[in-house]
Design a protein around this motif. Structure first.
Motif, PDB file in Angstrom:
ATOM      1  N   GLU A 206       0.787  -1.077   0.026  1.00 52.46           N
ATOM      2  CA  GLU A 206      -0.049  -0.050  -0.006  1.00 52.46           C
ATOM      3  C   GLU A 206       0.954   1.320  -0.185  1.00 52.46           C
ATOM      4  O   GLU A 206       0.598   2.295  -0.522  1.00 52.46           O
ATOM      5  N   ILE A 207       2.072   1.503   0.692  1.00 54.92           N
ATOM      6  CA  ILE A 207       2.958   2.144   0.557  1.00 54.92           C
ATOM      7  C   ILE A 207       3.669   2.562  -0.644  1.00 54.92           C
ATOM      8  O   ILE A 207       3.652   3.793  -1.247  1.00 54.92           O
ATOM      9  N   ARG A 208       3.812   1.473  -1.245  1.00 52.16           N
ATOM     10  CA  ARG A 208       4.463   1.712  -2.352  1.00 52.16           C
ATOM     11  C   ARG A 208       3.317   1.980  -3.492  1.00 52.16           C
ATOM     12  O   ARG A 208       3.784   3.060  -4.535  1.00 52.16           O
ATOM     13  N   ARG A 209       2.133   1.598  -3.469  1.00 52.87           N
ATOM     14  CA  ARG A 209       0.999   2.131  -4.411  1.00 52.87           C
ATOM     15  C   ARG A 209       0.945   3.659  -4.227  1.00 52.87           C
ATOM     16  O   ARG A 209       0.867   4.451  -5.268  1.00 52.87           O
ATOM     17  N   ARG A 210       0.965   4.110  -3.068  1.00 48.63           N
ATOM     18  CA  ARG A 210       0.874   5.678  -2.600  1.00 48.63           C
ATOM     19  C   ARG A 210       1.832   6.293  -3.519  1.00 48.63           C
ATOM     20  O   ARG A 210       1.739   7.400  -3.950  1.00 48.63           O
ATOM     21  N   ARG A 211       3.073   5.764  -3.256  1.00 46.54           N
ATOM     22  CA  ARG A 211       4.178   6.490  -3.890  1.00 46.54           C
ATOM     23  C   ARG A 211       3.957   6.623  -5.257  1.00 46.54           C
ATOM     24  O   ARG A 211       4.411   7.584  -6.214  1.00 46.54           O
ATOM     25  N   ALA A 212       3.560   5.501  -6.040  1.00 46.95           N
ATOM     26  CA  ALA A 212       3.499   5.351  -7.501  1.00 46.95           C
ATOM     27  C   ALA A 212       2.462   6.058  -7.614  1.00 46.95           C
ATOM     28  O   ALA A 212       2.638   6.968  -9.083  1.00 46.95           O
ATOM     29  N   HIS A 213       1.481   6.356  -7.177  1.00 53.11           N
ATOM     30  CA  HIS A 213       0.294   7.345  -7.480  1.00 53.11           C
ATOM     31  C   HIS A 213       0.925   8.878  -7.830  1.00 53.11           C
ATOM     32  O   HIS A 213       0.862   9.791  -8.503  1.00 53.11           O
ATOM     33  N   ARG A 214       2.195   9.256  -6.952  1.00 51.54           N
ATOM     34  CA  ARG A 214       2.601  10.550  -7.184  1.00 51.54           C
ATOM     35  C   ARG A 214       3.686  10.539  -8.526  1.00 51.54           C
ATOM     36  O   ARG A 214       3.884  11.445  -8.870  1.00 51.54           O
ATOM     37  N   GLY A 215       3.964   9.492  -9.013  1.00 57.30           N
ATOM     38  CA  GLY A 215       4.747   9.370 -10.179  1.00 57.30           C
ATOM     39  C   GLY A 215       6.258   9.508  -9.828  1.00 57.30           C
ATOM     40  O   GLY A 215       6.614  10.484  -9.038  1.00 57.30           O
TER      41      GLY A 215
ATOM     42  N   ILE B  77      14.586  23.487 -10.059  1.00 57.23           N
ATOM     43  CA  ILE B  77      13.744  23.952  -8.924  1.00 57.23           C
ATOM     44  C   ILE B  77      12.428  23.156  -8.844  1.00 57.23           C
ATOM     45  O   ILE B  77      12.028  22.599  -8.036  1.00 57.23           O
ATOM     46  N   ASP B  78      12.110  23.161 -10.199  1.00 55.78           N
ATOM     47  CA  ASP B  78      10.647  22.268 -10.294  1.00 55.78           C
ATOM     48  C   ASP B  78      10.883  20.808 -10.821  1.00 55.78           C
ATOM     49  O   ASP B  78      11.521  20.748 -11.813  1.00 55.78           O
ATOM     50  N   LEU B  79      10.389  19.931 -10.037  1.00 57.74           N
ATOM     51  CA  LEU B  79      10.740  18.505 -10.480  1.00 57.74           C
ATOM     52  C   LEU B  79       9.488  17.954 -11.141  1.00 57.74           C
ATOM     53  O   LEU B  79       8.109  18.326 -11.033  1.00 57.74           O
ATOM     54  N   VAL B  80       9.841  17.418 -12.190  1.00 60.77           N
ATOM     55  CA  VAL B  80       8.683  16.802 -13.315  1.00 60.77           C
ATOM     56  C   VAL B  80       8.652  15.366 -12.998  1.00 60.77           C
ATOM     57  O   VAL B  80       9.524  14.492 -13.224  1.00 60.77           O
ATOM     58  N   ARG B  81       7.272  14.994 -12.952  1.00 65.74           N
ATOM     59  CA  ARG B  81       7.103  13.695 -12.644  1.00 65.74           C
ATOM     60  C   ARG B  81       6.609  12.770 -13.777  1.00 65.74           C
ATOM     61  O   ARG B  81       5.889  13.595 -14.489  1.00 65.74           O
ATOM     62  N   ARG B  82       6.825  11.552 -13.869  1.00 62.73           N
ATOM     63  CA  ARG B  82       6.267  10.791 -14.810  1.00 62.73           C
ATOM     64  C   ARG B  82       4.785  10.492 -14.441  1.00 62.73           C
ATOM     65  O   ARG B  82       4.290  10.605 -13.314  1.00 62.73           O
ATOM     66  N   LYS B  83       3.857  10.374 -15.716  1.00 55.61           N
ATOM     67  CA  LYS B  83       2.508  10.097 -15.510  1.00 55.61           C
ATOM     68  C   LYS B  83       2.123   8.884 -14.548  1.00 55.61           C
ATOM     69  O   LYS B  83       2.757   7.703 -15.031  1.00 55.61           O
ATOM     70  N   PRO B  84       1.629   8.848 -13.426  1.00 53.14           N
ATOM     71  CA  PRO B  84       1.191   7.502 -12.721  1.00 53.14           C
ATOM     72  C   PRO B  84       0.478   6.434 -13.520  1.00 53.14           C
ATOM     73  O   PRO B  84      -0.372   7.040 -14.282  1.00 53.14           O
ATOM     74  N   ARG B  85       0.649   5.276 -13.327  1.00 55.33           N
ATOM     75  CA  ARG B  85      -0.177   4.451 -14.017  1.00 55.33           C
ATOM     76  C   ARG B  85      -1.319   3.955 -13.031  1.00 55.33           C
ATOM     77  O   ARG B  85      -1.429   3.414 -11.982  1.00 55.33           O
TER      78      ARG B  85
ATOM     79  N   ARG C 102      14.960  13.539 -17.767  1.00 53.53           N
ATOM     80  CA  ARG C 102      15.017  14.454 -18.768  1.00 53.53           C
ATOM     81  C   ARG C 102      14.092  15.663 -18.775  1.00 53.53           C
ATOM     82  O   ARG C 102      14.765  16.577 -18.939  1.00 53.53           O
ATOM     83  N   LYS C 103      12.739  15.431 -18.428  1.00 48.62           N
ATOM     84  CA  LYS C 103      12.072  16.667 -18.563  1.00 48.62           C
ATOM     85  C   LYS C 103      12.403  17.648 -17.304  1.00 48.62           C
ATOM     86  O   LYS C 103      12.401  18.584 -17.551  1.00 48.62           O
ATOM     87  N   THR C 104      12.844  17.031 -16.368  1.00 51.11           N
ATOM     88  CA  THR C 104      13.445  17.868 -15.140  1.00 51.11           C
ATOM     89  C   THR C 104      14.418  18.794 -15.448  1.00 51.11           C
ATOM     90  O   THR C 104      14.440  19.948 -15.309  1.00 51.11           O
ATOM     91  N   LEU C 105      15.380  18.131 -16.166  1.00 55.52           N
ATOM     92  CA  LEU C 105      16.794  18.787 -16.615  1.00 55.52           C
ATOM     93  C   LEU C 105      16.249  19.743 -17.753  1.00 55.52           C
ATOM     94  O   LEU C 105      17.045  20.914 -17.787  1.00 55.52           O
ATOM     95  N   ARG C 106      15.341  19.603 -18.647  1.00 54.59           N
ATOM     96  CA  ARG C 106      15.106  20.318 -19.777  1.00 54.59           C
ATOM     97  C   ARG C 106      14.394  21.706 -19.058  1.00 54.59           C
ATOM     98  O   ARG C 106      14.498  22.768 -19.510  1.00 54.59           O
ATOM     99  N   ALA C 107      13.573  21.271 -18.190  1.00 54.35           N
ATOM    100  CA  ALA C 107      12.788  22.547 -17.399  1.00 54.35           C
ATOM    101  C   ALA C 107      13.762  23.344 -16.729  1.00 54.35           C
ATOM    102  O   ALA C 107      13.510  24.657 -16.629  1.00 54.35           O
ATOM    103  N   SER C 108      14.797  22.865 -16.326  1.00 55.53           N
ATOM    104  CA  SER C 108      15.791  23.588 -15.760  1.00 55.53           C
ATOM    105  C   SER C 108      16.644  24.674 -16.372  1.00 55.53           C
ATOM    106  O   SER C 108      17.407  25.522 -15.473  1.00 55.53           O
TER     107      SER C 108
END
Length: 464
Positions: A251-260, A279-287, A265-271
């Motif tokens: 259940e803990i792993r599932r909650r973390r997965a929901h945040r993505g 400064i802003d972390l980009v997260r993957r789309k959760p499944r 790559r996208k985080t470095l591009r946004a930086s």
């Protein structure tokens, strides 16, 4: 505490740790402080004090007691001040076994504190007089020899009758209540004999040698394929708390997965807009959603215990999946999901109904993984999806039939995750009729010989 006692206590704790019982430094300090207030001459109080400070899991108590008896024995050599007329030898030096049995029945029927104390002394004399024999290394002691000579199981009716008479009951001890109480007291006497035998043998052979056979394994370390009925009952009691622990972790792993997870790559591009500072972390789309699970298990006699424990664990975790489908086989595969469906499932009853009602044997009745895989690939392949996982349970011993690797390959390619749990040691794979090594080239196979390995593998592999 003096230095020898500290050494004894730390050695005892090290022995517990070596057997898999987790004892932290704080527990050891607590145990040391407890000895300052405990009466060390009162062995039962000392044992309970050590258990309270060192144990976290009551399921480990059986192992704890065995190790405690070896490190803190009742004494050295034959007990002094112990005597009972029943063991007085005749003119030829022989002991009247009938008199011993009669005296034992009297003690077991009496539940007064004095009788209980005399019973412990009686057990010590039984080991010394009836359980001793000469070995190549000198005097030795045997629980089997003492118990087979006295044969206390045949005294249960006599003990039950005496207990009923003592309670003023005219049923002559035929009520189940008295029978069960008498059987329990006989079992207690056997435990006393075993403890005394281990004490005497540890004195002769040394603690380390006796501990190799006298101390049982922790329930989570009992080998599925070599466990006896008593050991399997212990393992069965560990499944429910194990499942609760796994469910909490998943259940803990599932909650973390929901945040993505973080998309680097996208985080470095946004930086780039902040001079390369992320400064802003980009997260993957959760499944979203819960995965589906398909379990395919060998329920033939050689691995039935392992498959049932794993099924019981998976059933306890079923809320972590959107759907669980169960297929069983001996030489032919059949879906048995209906037997494990519904609330308040009696698992033992479900397994019996499954074995009686499912179509699992159509050939010679020996495990045939190839025929089962072929049947599954032909008739049930639509049960596997790219959103789910396949879990195969079995030892891979195919009785020299065609392994049908192509069928297993089709199954593995039809699902997102596919794992095989094997209750045999990896060193035995591909010996005799085993084709485990051959199958492991197609599917990820894990050795899973006891409940501890099973929980670890399940927690790490399930796609939750």
């Amino acid at each position: 505490m003096d230095a020898p006692f500290i050494s004894q206590l730390t050695g005892f704790v090290d022995d517990l740790r070596a057997r898999g019982i987790i004892v932290g430094p704080a527990n050891l300090i607590d145990a040391g402080q407890a000895t300052a207030v405990l009466d060390l001459l009162d062995r039962d109080s000392f044992r309970e004090g050590m258990a309270c400070t060192l144990l976290h899991d009551n399921g480990h108590r059986r192992v704890f007691d065995s190790v405690f008896d070896l490190w803190f024995p009742l004494g050295m050599g034959e007990r002094s001040g112990v005597d009972d007329d029943a063991f007085t030898p005749d003119a030829d030096g022989n002991i009247d076994v009938d008199a011993v049995r009669e005296r034992l029945a009297e003690l077991l029927a009496d539940d007064s504190p004095q009788a209980q104390a005399e019973l412990a002394a009686f057990a010590a004399m039984a080991v010394a007089q009836l359980g001793s024999y000469r070995s190549n290394r000198g005097p030795a002691f045997s629980t089997y020899q003492a118990m087979s000579t006295i044969n206390p199981q045949t005294l249960i009716a006599q003990i039950a009758a005496a207990m009923a008479a003592g309670a003023g009951d005219e049923t002559a001890g035929t009520e189940p209540l008295y029978r069960r109480a008498a059987a329990d007291r006989v079992q207690k006497f056997r435990s006393l004999i075993e403890q005394e035998t281990k004490r005497r043998m540890a004195q002769r052979n040394g603690r380390e040698q006796v501990s190799q056979y006298a101390v049982p394994n922790l329930p989570e370390r009992v080998n599925f394929l070599s466990a006896g009925a008593a050991d399997l009952a212990e393992v069965r009691r560990t499944i429910a708390p194990l499942a609760r622990l796994l469910a909490a972790r998943l259940e803990i792993r599932r909650r973390r997965a929901h945040r993505g997870s973080i998309d680097v790559r996208k985080t470095l591009r946004a930086s780039m807009s902040t001079g390369g500072v992320p400064i802003d972390l980009v997260r993957r789309k959760p499944r979203p959603g819960r995965p589906e699970l398909v379990v395919l298990c060998d329920v033939s006699g050689s691995v039935a215990g392992f498959s049932q424990f794993t099924l019981q664990l998976v059933y306890a975790l079923r809320q972590q999946f959107s759907k669980v489908r169960v297929f069983a086989f001996v030489d032919t595969v059949d879906e048995v999901t209906e037997h494990f469906d519904g609330p308040d499932l009696d698992f033992a009853t479900a397994v019996r109904e499954m074995l009686a009602g499912a179509r699992l044997i159509t050939r010679d009745g020996h495990s045939d993984y190839g025929h089962a895989f072929g049947g599954f690939a032909d008739d049930h392949l639509d049960a596997l999806t790219r959103r789910g996982a396949l879990l195969i349970l079995g030892d891979g011993r195919n009785n020299y039939h065609d392994p049908q690797l192509d069928a297993l390959t089709r199954m593995v390619e039809s699902t997102r995750h596919a794992y095989w749990l094997n209750p045999e040691a990896a060193v035995n794979w591909d010996t005799g009729d085993s084709v485990a090594g051959t199958y492991s080239a197609v599917i990820e196979m894990h050795e899973c010989r006891n409940a501890g390995q099973l929980a670890k593998v399940i927690a790490n592999l399930l796609p939750v």
